[in-house]
Design an enzyme around this catalytic site. Structure first.
Site, PDB file in Angstrom:
ATOM      1  N   TYR A 183      -3.614  -5.021  15.682  1.00  0.00           N
ATOM      2  CA  TYR A 183      -3.425  -4.324  14.195  1.00  0.00           C
ATOM      3  C   TYR A 183      -2.857  -2.902  14.640  1.00  0.00           C
ATOM      4  O   TYR A 183      -3.578  -2.225  15.151  1.00  0.00           O
ATOM      5  CB  TYR A 183      -4.904  -4.394  13.377  1.00  0.00           C
ATOM      6  CG  TYR A 183      -4.933  -5.489  12.329  1.00  0.00           C
ATOM      7  CD1 TYR A 183      -4.554  -6.830  12.870  1.00  0.00           C
ATOM      8  CD2 TYR A 183      -5.553  -5.358  11.269  1.00  0.00           C
ATOM      9  CE1 TYR A 183      -4.774  -7.783  11.919  1.00  0.00           C
ATOM     10  CE2 TYR A 183      -5.426  -6.232  10.218  1.00  0.00           C
ATOM     11  CZ  TYR A 183      -5.119  -7.706  10.662  1.00  0.00           C
ATOM     12  OH  TYR A 183      -5.099  -8.759  10.010  1.00  0.00           O
ATOM     13  N   ASP A 242       0.297  -7.277  -3.042  1.00  0.00           N
ATOM     14  CA  ASP A 242      -1.183  -6.901  -2.808  1.00  0.00           C
ATOM     15  C   ASP A 242      -1.715  -6.210  -4.099  1.00  0.00           C
ATOM     16  O   ASP A 242      -0.928  -6.075  -5.189  1.00  0.00           O
ATOM     17  CB  ASP A 242      -1.253  -6.101  -1.419  1.00  0.00           C
ATOM     18  CG  ASP A 242      -2.627  -6.543  -0.864  1.00  0.00           C
ATOM     19  OD1 ASP A 242      -3.729  -6.603  -1.306  1.00  0.00           O
ATOM     20  OD2 ASP A 242      -2.688  -6.995   0.463  1.00  0.00           O
ATOM     21  N   ARG A 297       0.804  -1.208   0.204  1.00  0.00           N
ATOM     22  CA  ARG A 297       0.046  -0.003  -0.040  1.00  0.00           C
ATOM     23  C   ARG A 297       1.019   1.198  -0.032  1.00  0.00           C
ATOM     24  O   ARG A 297       0.567   2.106  -0.745  1.00  0.00           O
ATOM     25  CB  ARG A 297      -0.875   0.278   1.258  1.00  0.00           C
ATOM     26  CG  ARG A 297      -2.206  -0.736   0.951  1.00  0.00           C
ATOM     27  CD  ARG A 297      -1.872  -2.117   0.619  1.00  0.00           C
ATOM     28  NE  ARG A 297      -3.087  -2.964   0.286  1.00  0.00           N
ATOM     29  CZ  ARG A 297      -3.558  -3.795   1.470  1.00  0.00           C
ATOM     30  NH1 ARG A 297      -2.952  -4.057   2.456  1.00  0.00           N
ATOM     31  NH2 ARG A 297      -4.704  -4.458   1.085  1.00  0.00           N
ATOM     32  N   TRP A 333      -0.425  -2.501   8.373  1.00  0.00           N
ATOM     33  CA  TRP A 333      -0.849  -2.319   7.232  1.00  0.00           C
ATOM     34  C   TRP A 333      -0.755  -0.842   6.787  1.00  0.00           C
ATOM     35  O   TRP A 333      -0.910   0.187   7.960  1.00  0.00           O
ATOM     36  CB  TRP A 333      -2.330  -2.612   7.072  1.00  0.00           C
ATOM     37  CG  TRP A 333      -2.878  -4.280   7.623  1.00  0.00           C
ATOM     38  CD1 TRP A 333      -3.012  -4.504   8.764  1.00  0.00           C
ATOM     39  CD2 TRP A 333      -2.338  -5.387   6.655  1.00  0.00           C
ATOM     40  NE1 TRP A 333      -3.214  -5.730   8.795  1.00  0.00           N
ATOM     41  CE2 TRP A 333      -2.563  -6.402   7.181  1.00  0.00           C
ATOM     42  CE3 TRP A 333      -1.766  -5.353   5.254  1.00  0.00           C
ATOM     43  CZ2 TRP A 333      -2.576  -7.750   6.969  1.00  0.00           C
ATOM     44  CZ3 TRP A 333      -1.729  -6.642   4.927  1.00  0.00           C
ATOM     45  CH2 TRP A 333      -2.276  -7.715   5.560  1.00  0.00           C
ATOM     46  N   THR A 334      -0.492  -0.495   5.699  1.00  0.00           N
ATOM     47  CA  THR A 334       0.196   1.040   5.413  1.00  0.00           C
ATOM     48  C   THR A 334      -0.785   1.819   4.490  1.00  0.00           C
ATOM     49  O   THR A 334      -0.435   2.746   4.037  1.00  0.00           O
ATOM     50  CB  THR A 334       1.613   0.805   4.811  1.00  0.00           C
ATOM     51  OG1 THR A 334       1.372   0.069   3.825  1.00  0.00           O
ATOM     52  CG2 THR A 334       2.306   0.352   6.048  1.00  0.00           C
ATOM     53  N   GLU A 335      -1.967   1.642   4.527  1.00  0.00           N
ATOM     54  CA  GLU A 335      -3.072   2.472   3.885  1.00  0.00           C
ATOM     55  C   GLU A 335      -2.907   3.869   4.154  1.00  0.00           C
ATOM     56  O   GLU A 335      -2.785   4.964   3.424  1.00  0.00           O
ATOM     57  CB  GLU A 335      -4.568   2.087   3.597  1.00  0.00           C
ATOM     58  CG  GLU A 335      -4.893   0.751   2.954  1.00  0.00           C
ATOM     59  CD  GLU A 335      -4.686  -0.601   3.935  1.00  0.00           C
ATOM     60  OE1 GLU A 335      -3.980  -0.371   4.775  1.00  0.00           O
ATOM     61  OE2 GLU A 335      -5.460  -1.472   3.520  1.00  0.00           O
ATOM     62  N   ASP A 354      -6.510 -14.435   2.453  1.00  0.00           N
ATOM     63  CA  ASP A 354      -7.492 -14.147   3.175  1.00  0.00           C
ATOM     64  C   ASP A 354      -8.355 -13.120   2.098  1.00  0.00           C
ATOM     65  O   ASP A 354      -7.706 -12.808   0.947  1.00  0.00           O
ATOM     66  CB  ASP A 354      -6.854 -12.753   3.829  1.00  0.00           C
ATOM     67  CG  ASP A 354      -5.766 -11.750   3.456  1.00  0.00           C
ATOM     68  OD1 ASP A 354      -5.167 -12.040   2.740  1.00  0.00           O
ATOM     69  OD2 ASP A 354      -5.909 -10.456   3.597  1.00  0.00           O
ATOM     70  N   GLU A 355      -9.450 -12.800   2.591  1.00  0.00           N
ATOM     71  CA  GLU A 355     -10.597 -12.157   1.620  1.00  0.00           C
ATOM     72  C   GLU A 355     -10.514 -12.308   0.332  1.00  0.00           C
ATOM     73  O   GLU A 355     -10.375 -11.563  -0.502  1.00  0.00           O
ATOM     74  CB  GLU A 355     -10.147 -10.513   1.802  1.00  0.00           C
ATOM     75  CG  GLU A 355     -10.014 -10.235   3.367  1.00  0.00           C
ATOM     76  CD  GLU A 355      -9.767  -8.739   3.727  1.00  0.00           C
ATOM     77  OE1 GLU A 355     -10.302  -7.934   4.366  1.00  0.00           O
ATOM     78  OE2 GLU A 355      -8.509  -8.274   3.009  1.00  0.00           O
ATOM     79  N   ASP A 361      -2.275  -0.568  13.042  1.00  0.00           N
ATOM     80  CA  ASP A 361      -2.638   0.595  12.000  1.00  0.00           C
ATOM     81  C   ASP A 361      -3.866   1.514  12.566  1.00  0.00           C
ATOM     82  O   ASP A 361      -4.324   2.297  11.970  1.00  0.00           O
ATOM     83  CB  ASP A 361      -2.873   0.046  10.674  1.00  0.00           C
ATOM     84  CG  ASP A 361      -4.019  -0.768  10.503  1.00  0.00           C
ATOM     85  OD1 ASP A 361      -4.508  -1.725  11.418  1.00  0.00           O
ATOM     86  OD2 ASP A 361      -4.483  -1.109   9.659  1.00  0.00           O
ATOM     87  N   HIS A 405      -6.081 -10.607  -3.494  1.00  0.00           N
ATOM     88  CA  HIS A 405      -5.280  -9.664  -3.414  1.00  0.00           C
ATOM     89  C   HIS A 405      -4.196  -9.691  -4.270  1.00  0.00           C
ATOM     90  O   HIS A 405      -3.020  -9.464  -4.071  1.00  0.00           O
ATOM     91  CB  HIS A 405      -4.517  -9.289  -1.978  1.00  0.00           C
ATOM     92  CG  HIS A 405      -5.533  -9.264  -0.774  1.00  0.00           C
ATOM     93  ND1 HIS A 405      -6.032  -7.975  -0.914  1.00  0.00           N
ATOM     94  CD2 HIS A 405      -6.311  -9.890   0.105  1.00  0.00           C
ATOM     95  CE1 HIS A 405      -6.932  -7.650   0.369  1.00  0.00           C
ATOM     96  NE2 HIS A 405      -7.040  -8.916   0.906  1.00  0.00           N
TER      97      HIS A 405
END
Ligand code: ACM
Length: 629
Positions: free
Chosen positions: A416, A192, A163, A466-468, A324-325, A418, A262
């Site tokens: 988490y 990702d 991200r 996580w780095t969004e 995941d997801e 973030d 992803h």
């Protein structure tokens, strides 16, 4: 006195009296060791010392010691163990029959400093603890006898570089800080939807195309795109450098190559990897897409090729395959997937993912590696040899441990990192949540209800970053710190020794270290303690999410302010304005007097010597009996 005492017994008593004990918390060690005897007596480290070391691990750790001492104006040279003049000795020896290779013993006495451990990791951890004994200034350290070993084998920290991308110096600093606090796994989230960050020689488009996006979502508004091209990837030489850097610090790097979801950056590079032909772009916005890998022979050949290069770069035992997801829409529309389901009698799309995961795991196992996946890989059934990273709470982790799978605990929340750690209305934009240092600290990673044999499958825990919403290295360390220290203690220190009051005390030393290291960190707001005219504490004024306490009090209260960070200066206002370094400097408790029907407000911030400041703590008081708004 000892000279005048003829009896040996009296000499022993004199020696015990001289060895007055010091509270272990006064040393400020994080994570707290298993067993500490600290003495008021000190050892003055000379300006020139010799360090005894011989084996490659001893010499590796001795080299870190030399660098540490050099920063403190101490010239150290490495000598052989036969040199009796050495002031510091690193010795590899079995500590006890069942000691972990990460266990160590540290001695500091009149006779100098010694670190004993069964293996290099223990020597390294002994050195980290020794370094923590040094005060901010000077080289006089307390004498100690420390015996220590970790609670968990997997003490992890994760970093998402898709991200936002962070270059090698930042990644190495990230690993260096983690290793100092005895974390031993660096989970590197390399691929990702928003970018593929690892060079793969067989498939150059992964970085020619997949490492760039043509813009980036601004904040968390997908309708606003910063149109600058955003690119970044690590060459294989750089990856090797980081892996070697981590290895010297006894940190295992676990690469994550996300599949089958992803996968947008990979699919944008090679559209034939997906089930539906088309034109795909690396995502500019946060969140995922439906463009996952199609479970075809050609995709599996590609992934084996990618993983072959990954395995050559990362010698550690684990490879993380994400999982995941995973969106299923493209699979539902795919004739290839329908054929696969018919041929293999797969009846659900979770089953398709399970098939995908098994194909990849068989490949990894054939190369003598272990597969790690997020807990979704449990959904369609998974082999016994898969390691599960439990992030959707801990139910996946519990189910996996009961089924005999190894587990890493890293639930969202509280692991988490973030999430916000302070007032969301003033903190830099984060993904959400609210995980204060205290909340994280008080989390115990051992899930309840497991038998002793199931508990052995809990390898440890991990903080994920996580780095969004982390575009800069500055913000990266700000989100990480000081919470990483809570992750370190949660995974290292025996459960029965963990205590928030003790940790808070030791954190004063650690905040000083973070400042000396010039690392950005979240500065805690000043705390407030209120007493009434009767001198009794005014209770029940707990701060809310925004650090605001409000309540009804008598005609006068005394407010004592405190700051967790040493050398921080507190400034405050009582007129409702925002405090700054030009406001009143706090030196003694503040008396607030309230006329009938009056309201009083006090706002305070902490400011460090480097100018960094905390967000404000706010206190709003109403006179008892008066109207409250
Ligand atoms: C995850 O946070 N999607 C593992």
């Amino acid at each position: 006195m000892g000279d005048e005492c003829p009896s040996g017994g009296a000499r022993v008593i004199a020696a015990v009296a001289a060895a007055a004990l010091l509270s272990a918390d006064a040393l400020g060690i994080v994570p707290a060791p298993q067993s500490v005897q600290a003495f008021t007596a000190t050892y003055a480290v000379p300006r020139q010392i010799a360090i005894a070391a011989q084996s490659p691990d001893e010499r590796n750790v001795a080299a870190f010691a030399v660098a540490f001492f050099a920063q403190r104006g101490i010239a150290a040279r490495v000598v052989s163990p036969s040199d009796t003049a050495a002031q510091l000795r690193f010795t590899t020896q079995a500590l006890s029959a069942n000691a972990s290779p990460q266990a160590y013993r540290l001695h500091v006495g009149d006779d100098g400093m010694r670190v004993n451990a069964a293996a290099g990791a223990g020597l390294f951890y002994g050195l980290q603890t020794l370094e923590e004994l040094f005060p901010a200034n000077g080289n006089l350290i307390h004498q100690v006898e420390i015996t220590d070993a970790p609670r968990f084998r997997w003490r992890g920290i994760h970093l998402d570089v898709s991200r936002h991308f962070f270059g090698v110096p930042v990644v190495e600093r990230y690993i260096e800080v983690a290793a100092h606090f005895k974390l031993n796994v660096f989970h590197w989230h390399l691929t990702d939807d928003q970018g593929w960050r690892i060079q793969i020689l067989r498939y150059p488009r992964l970085t020619q195309v997949g490492a760039c996006r043509s813009g980036t979502e601004v904040g968390n508004d997908p309708t606003t795109i910063d149109p600058h091209r955003y690119c970044g990837f690590y060459t294989q030489a750089q990856i090797r450098e980081v892996v070697a850097y981590a290895k010297r610090r006894y940190v295992t790097v676990v690469p994550e190559i996300e599949m089958p979801g992803h996968a947008t950056a990979a699919v944008a590079s090679y559209p034939w990897l997906t089930c539906l032909p088309g034109h795909y772009e690396v995502l500019k916005v946060w969140g995922g897409s439906d463009d996952n890998f199609c479970p075809t022979p050609r995709t599996f050949a590609f992934l084996r090729g990618v993983l072959s290069e990954v395995l050559a770069l990362f010698p550690g035992p684990y490879v993380h395959i994400g999982g995941d997801e995973v969106p299923r829409e493209a699979w539902k529309a795919s004739p290839a997937v329908q054929r696969l389901m018919r041929d293999r009698h797969i009846t659900t799309y979770a089953g398709v993912q399970a098939y995908f995961t098994r194909v990849i795991e068989q490949f990894l196992n054939s190369k003598h590696r272990r597969m790690v996946g997020w807990d979704e890989i449990l959904d369609g059934g998974v082999s016994q040899t898969a390691t599960i990273m439990s992030w959707r709470g801990i139910s996946g982790g519990i189910a996996a441990a009961r089924a005999g799978n190894d587990v890493v605990i890293s639930p969202d929340p509280p692991l988490y990192l973030d999430h916000y750690q302070g007032d969301p209305t003033v903190e830099p934009l984060a993904i959400g949540g609210y995980t204060t240092l205290e909340r994280l600290y008080n989390y115990d990673p051992m899930p309840p209800g497991l038998t002793a044999s199931q508990q052995r499958h809990i390898l440890g825990a991990q903080g994920n970053l996580w780095t969004e919403f982390i575009p800069t290295p500055e913000l990266l360390f700000y989100r990480l710190l000081p919470r990483e220290l809570a992750v370190a203690e949660m995974t290292w220190t025996p459960a029965q020794l963990r205590s928030w009051p003790s940790f808070s005390t030791r954190m004063r030393t650690q905040y000083a270290w973070l400042q000396a290291q010039n690392l950005p960190f979240h500065i805690p707001n000043p705390t407030m303690r209120l007493t009434g005219m009767d001198g009794l504490e005014v209770a029940g004024l707990q701060p809310n999410l925004r650090g605001i306490s409000a309540g009804v009090v008598g005609p006068a209260v005394r407010v004592a302010l405190d700051e967790a960070v040493p050398n921080a200066v507190i400034y405050y206002t009582t007129d409702g304005s925002s405090p700054s370094a030009h406001s009143t400097r706090y030196t003694a408790p503040v008396d607030l007097r309230l006329a009938p029907d009056a309201r009083a407000e006090l706002r305070a911030i902490a400011v460090l010597s480097n100018g960094r400041r905390s967000f404000a703590t706010t206190l709003v008081l109403y006179r008892a009996g008066a109207q409250t708004p």
